[in-house]
Design a protein around this motif. Structure first.
Motif, short mmCIF file in Angstrom:
data_model
loop_
_atom_site.label_atom_id
_atom_site.label_comp_id
_atom_site.label_asym_id
_atom_site.label_seq_id
_atom_site.Cartn_x
_atom_site.Cartn_y
_atom_site.Cartn_z
N SER A 52 4.74 -3.08 -6.52
CA SER A 52 5.44 -3.11 -5.05
C SER A 52 5.20 -1.68 -4.58
N HIS A 53 4.67 -1.82 -3.06
CA HIS A 53 4.45 -0.75 -2.46
C HIS A 53 5.10 -0.59 -1.01
N ARG A 54 5.75 0.07 -0.67
CA ARG A 54 6.83 0.35 0.42
C ARG A 54 6.22 1.32 1.53
N LYS A 55 5.07 1.98 1.25
CA LYS A 55 4.55 3.05 2.28
C LYS A 55 3.06 2.68 2.06
N PHE A 56 2.60 2.49 3.48
CA PHE A 56 1.39 2.07 3.78
C PHE A 56 0.77 3.25 4.79
N GLN A 57 -0.63 3.33 4.51
CA GLN A 57 -1.46 4.12 5.30
C GLN A 57 -1.37 3.67 6.86
N ASP A 58 -1.39 4.38 7.82
CA ASP A 58 -1.67 3.96 9.22
C ASP A 58 -3.18 3.58 9.30
N LYS A 59 -3.43 2.54 8.96
CA LYS A 59 -4.82 1.90 9.17
C LYS A 59 -4.66 0.38 9.08
N ALA A 60 -5.20 -0.22 10.12
CA ALA A 60 -5.38 -1.60 10.32
C ALA A 60 -6.28 -2.34 9.23
N ILE A 61 -5.92 -3.60 8.90
CA ILE A 61 -6.66 -4.17 7.89
C ILE A 61 -7.77 -5.06 8.53
#
Length: 180
Positions: free
Chosen positions: A17-26
């Motif tokens: 589980s990850h709760r931090k994401f890059q500021d990048k659209a999928i």
């Protein structure tokens, strides 16, 4: 659909589980691959009660992050959330069916080099303790009354790699043979 070189065992060990994401659209094609995978999930009696609401709008993500007082704030920074809902009139095992579809989404995300985290909605209260998380999300996303929200799967690009699951920590005492 994109094919991975990972074995299933590698995929299971690596999915964290990850709760931090890059500021990048999928990318749209990756979202489509995720959704196709979710639609392939098995369901009791092939009732397929699950449906998916794709949320990419930043303002909606921020509102969605308020579905619970704890454990959902990270949704605000996710570039993608998939709300897993079910038409409860189609199946009495919609909870199980939606859970299977949700984990398919998470495994596919990992397979594509993305990360994810499950936000439990069913049987939880919203930030307004007088309202359920389910009711909050149904109102926010205009979901009809005969639908229930199982969970939200937030997905994005990894900020950091996490160590694979440590098999030495397996709780082997939870395995029983032939009887308890």
């Amino acid at each position: 659909m994109e094919i991975s070189n990972k074995t299933f065992d590698e995929l299971i060990r690596q999915r964290r589980s990850h709760r931090k994401f890059q500021d990048k659209a999928i990318e749209a094609d990756k979202i489509n691959q995720l959704l196709k995978c979710g639609l392939m999930a098995p369901a009791g009696k092939s009732a397929n009660p699950w449906e998916f609401i794709v949320v990419t709008d930043a303002d909606t993500q921020k509102q969605l992050s308020k579905c619970k007082p704890n454990g959902s704030a990270f949704v605000a920074t996710a570039p993608l959330s998939i709300v897993v809902i079910a038409d409860t009139t189609k199946s009495d095992v919609w909870v199980e069916d939606c859970s299977i579809a949700a984990i398919y989404l998470q495994l596919k995300a990992e397979d594509m080099g993305l990360c994810s985290c499950w936000v439990q909605v069913r049987n939880r209260k919203s930030c307004d303790e007088n309202e359920s998380s389910d009711a909050y999300i149904r109102q926010l996303l205009s979901i009809p009354e005969n639908y229930a929200v199982e969970c939200v799967i937030s997905i994005g690009y990894k900020v950091e790699e996490r160590k694979p699951f440590d098999e030495s920590k397996l709780q082997l005492d939870k395995i029983h043979q032939n009887k308890f």
